[in-house]
Design an enzyme around this catalytic site. Structure first.
Site, mmCIF file in Angstrom:
data_model
loop_
_atom_site.group_PDB
_atom_site.id
_atom_site.type_symbol
_atom_site.label_atom_id
_atom_site.label_comp_id
_atom_site.label_asym_id
_atom_site.label_seq_id
_atom_site.Cartn_x
_atom_site.Cartn_y
_atom_site.Cartn_z
ATOM 1 N N GLY A 157 74.966 61.131 28.091
ATOM 2 C CA GLY A 157 76.032 61.406 29.040
ATOM 3 C C GLY A 157 77.346 61.679 28.339
ATOM 4 N N ARG A 158 78.124 60.611 28.126
ATOM 5 C CA ARG A 158 79.494 60.786 27.648
ATOM 6 C C ARG A 158 79.587 61.488 26.299
ATOM 7 N NH1 ARG A 158 80.764 54.624 28.450
ATOM 8 N NH2 ARG A 158 78.580 54.649 27.768
ATOM 9 N N ASN A 188 68.621 55.512 27.458
ATOM 10 C CA ASN A 188 69.974 56.010 27.731
ATOM 11 C C ASN A 188 71.011 54.939 27.394
ATOM 12 O OD1 ASN A 188 71.991 55.992 30.570
ATOM 13 N ND2 ASN A 188 72.142 57.651 29.113
ATOM 14 N N GLY A 189 72.182 55.430 26.995
ATOM 15 C CA GLY A 189 73.314 54.545 26.742
ATOM 16 C C GLY A 189 73.798 54.640 25.306
ATOM 17 N N ASP A 190 75.046 55.120 25.136
ATOM 18 C CA ASP A 190 75.721 55.113 23.841
ATOM 19 C C ASP A 190 75.045 55.974 22.774
ATOM 20 O OD1 ASP A 190 77.297 53.357 25.196
ATOM 21 O OD2 ASP A 190 76.718 51.576 24.059
ATOM 22 N N CYS A 250 73.767 52.912 39.490
ATOM 23 C CA CYS A 250 75.227 53.009 39.606
ATOM 24 C C CYS A 250 75.830 51.640 39.899
ATOM 25 C CB CYS A 250 75.628 53.993 40.701
ATOM 26 S SG CYS A 250 77.407 54.166 40.782
ATOM 27 N N ALA A 306 78.885 61.511 37.878
ATOM 28 C CA ALA A 306 79.661 61.939 39.051
ATOM 29 C C ALA A 306 81.019 62.451 38.603
ATOM 30 C CB ALA A 306 79.822 60.756 40.008
ATOM 31 N N LYS A 315 66.165 56.317 37.885
ATOM 32 C CA LYS A 315 67.090 55.923 36.810
ATOM 33 C C LYS A 315 67.704 54.585 37.180
ATOM 34 C CE LYS A 315 71.097 57.603 34.199
ATOM 35 N NZ LYS A 315 72.235 56.825 34.731
ATOM 36 N N PRO A 317 73.206 62.246 34.552
ATOM 37 C CA PRO A 317 74.061 62.541 35.712
ATOM 38 C C PRO A 317 75.375 61.793 35.562
ATOM 39 C CG PRO A 317 72.381 60.907 36.292
ATOM 40 C CD PRO A 317 72.095 61.342 34.876
HETATM 41 C C1 LIG Z 1 82.030 59.000 34.880
HETATM 42 C C2 LIG Z 1 80.583 58.606 34.988
HETATM 43 C C3 LIG Z 1 79.852 58.950 36.114
HETATM 44 C C4 LIG Z 1 78.505 58.569 36.231
HETATM 45 N N1 LIG Z 1 77.805 58.947 37.345
HETATM 46 C C5 LIG Z 1 76.483 58.637 37.423
HETATM 47 C C6 LIG Z 1 75.682 59.092 38.507
HETATM 48 O O1 LIG Z 1 76.155 59.813 39.409
HETATM 49 N N2 LIG Z 1 74.373 58.721 38.541
HETATM 50 C C7 LIG Z 1 73.819 57.939 37.559
HETATM 51 O O2 LIG Z 1 72.627 57.629 37.621
HETATM 52 N N3 LIG Z 1 74.543 57.510 36.513
HETATM 53 C C8 LIG Z 1 75.837 57.858 36.419
HETATM 54 N N4 LIG Z 1 76.548 57.478 35.316
HETATM 55 C C9 LIG Z 1 75.863 56.762 34.226
HETATM 56 C C10 LIG Z 1 75.353 57.746 33.180
HETATM 57 O O3 LIG Z 1 74.344 58.572 33.723
HETATM 58 C C11 LIG Z 1 74.771 56.999 31.970
HETATM 59 O O4 LIG Z 1 73.722 56.191 32.412
HETATM 60 C C12 LIG Z 1 75.814 56.149 31.261
HETATM 61 O O5 LIG Z 1 77.038 56.845 31.114
HETATM 62 C C13 LIG Z 1 75.319 55.722 29.869
HETATM 63 O O6 LIG Z 1 75.003 56.836 29.085
HETATM 64 P P1 LIG Z 1 76.027 57.439 27.975
HETATM 65 O O7 LIG Z 1 76.459 56.286 27.117
HETATM 66 O O8 LIG Z 1 75.229 58.465 27.238
HETATM 67 O O9 LIG Z 1 77.189 58.009 28.713
HETATM 68 C C14 LIG Z 1 77.889 57.838 35.193
HETATM 69 C C15 LIG Z 1 78.630 57.503 34.052
HETATM 70 C C16 LIG Z 1 79.957 57.882 33.928
HETATM 71 C C17 LIG Z 1 80.712 57.514 32.675
#
Ligand SMILES: Cc1cc2nc3c(=O)[nH]c(=O)nc-3n(C[C@H](O)[C@H](O)[C@H](O)COP(=O)(O)O)c2cc1C
Length: 325
Positions: free
Chosen positions: A224-225, A200-202, A100, A18, A139, A16
């Site tokens: 995510g990203r 999760n993460g990176d 969050c 936002a 989460k 997720p």
């Molecule tokens: C812009 C942005 C918005 C995010 N919004 C949420 C959210 O609404 N709920 C949530 O649980 N995590 C949120 N996250 C965290 C991501 O779900 C994820 O845990 C985090 O980005 C690490 O994963 P990644 O490195 O694959 O991006 C958000 C992250 C980013 C960068």
């Protein structure tokens, strides 16, 4: 074929985010293939009380197969009411956000702030689990800071309360998004419970996905990203790791067509004014992937008229450096 613990295939999930993982983006990622996509965080009380814009976020498409609706909240009554509302509208999985780090959210005593008061966190978890029949997942992060790495304790208590799956972002709250995700540290959570745990993460490619899985011992991964500008990434990693069908990664004019279809979906979803604004960050990521000349990139991102944006996208994306996944 590897099946994820809650029955979705494969165990490669869209995180997720936002402002990013709205219905058009979730649909696009799902069209390539993803085990599960998760809605943007929805504030429980605001949704139940229907503040403008909040309900839409969860409502639109939350009955879609393979979508979890994520709720945030600080009050057991409101989060339970929100859970009932989204379940009644077809949500198949409800995810509770305890990760969050945003001040706006933690000052409101939700998101990762709940890591500082597990008793309170448990009242929210119990309220949601009691309120609905659909699976409830959670989460969170490794802990609040290095001195309070309490995700394993939260995980155990959450499992006892009926949580069916956990996703752990391998950072603490106080790290925000700095440093690197610590996949090995997630293992302590995995070892603490019998329910599935997702790392999760990176995770940005097959190599990092493999490392995250082996270091954490987890049952699946959430991305995510890494999927920004590369909506096929989850399917590609799933194919490499689990032998699912390889996605057709679009290049040349097929890439441009995909981007324009996504752009048009955003305009239709939000309306042209807001849609054009929301779309800009996605277009930026697509151009990170295709790497057009700087002048063209700037032209796309500053142009306001959708028709002209689409014309510029043809120039900026087709025949550019290529879409390296
Ligand atoms: C812009 C942005 C918005 C995010 N919004 C949420 C959210 O609404 N709920 C949530 O649980 N995590 C949120 N996250 C965290 C991501 O779900 C994820 O845990 C985090 O980005 C690490 O994963 P990644 O490195 O694959 O991006 C958000 C992250 C980013 C960068």
């Amino acid at each position: 074929m590897a099946q994820s613990p809650l029955g979705f295939t494969p165990p490669v999930l869209l995180a997720p985010m936002a402002g990013i993982t709205d219905l058009p983006f979730r649909n696009l990622v799902a069209s390539f293939g993803a085990g599960l996509v998760v809605s943007e965080m929805v504030a429980s009380q605001e949704m139940v009380q229907a503040k403008p814009g909040v309900r839409e976020r969860a409502e639109l498409g939350f009955e879609a197969r393979g979508t979890a609706v994520q709720l945030a909240g600080r009050d057991a009554y409101w989060i339970a009411e929100a859970a009932k509302m989204v379940a009644a509208n077809g949500a198949q999985i409800i995810d509770i956000n305890m990760g969050c780090p945003a001040k706006k959210v933690t000052n409101g005593y939700s998101g990762s702030a709940l890591l500082r008061d597990l008793d309170h966190a448990l009242t929210l978890i119990e309220a949601v689990v009691d309120a609905v029949d659909v699976p409830v997942t959670l989460k969170t992060r490794l802990g609040w800071d290095d001195a309070l790495l309490n995700a394993p304790t939260l995980a155990k208590r959450a499992e006892a309360a009926g949580i069916r799956m956990l996703t752990i972002h391998g950072r603490t709250r106080c790290q925000f998004y700095k440093g690197r995700a610590d996949w090995a540290a997630i293992r302590a959570v995995k070892d603490a419970v019998s329910i599935p745990v997702i790392a999760n993460g990176d995770i940005i490619n097959t190599n990092t996905a493999r490392k995250a899985l082996s270091q954490s011992g987890c049952d699946g991964i959430m991305i995510g990203r890494g999927a920004q500008g590369r909506p096929w990434l989850l399917a590609q990693i799933a194919a490499d790791l689990y032998g699912t069908a390889s996605p057709d990664i679009p290049s040349g004019s097929a890439f441009t067509d995909m981007v324009i279809a996504h752009y048009e979906a955003m305009l239709a979803f939000y309306g042209p004014m807001l849609g054009a604004r929301v779309a800009r960050k996605h277009l930026g990521w697509y151009m990170d992937t295709a790497r057009p000349p700087t002048g063209l990139r700037k032209a796309v991102l500053t142009e306001k008229t959708p028709k002209r944006v689409i014309a510029l996208l043809h120039d900026a994306l087709t025949d550019q450096a290529g879409v390296a996944a």
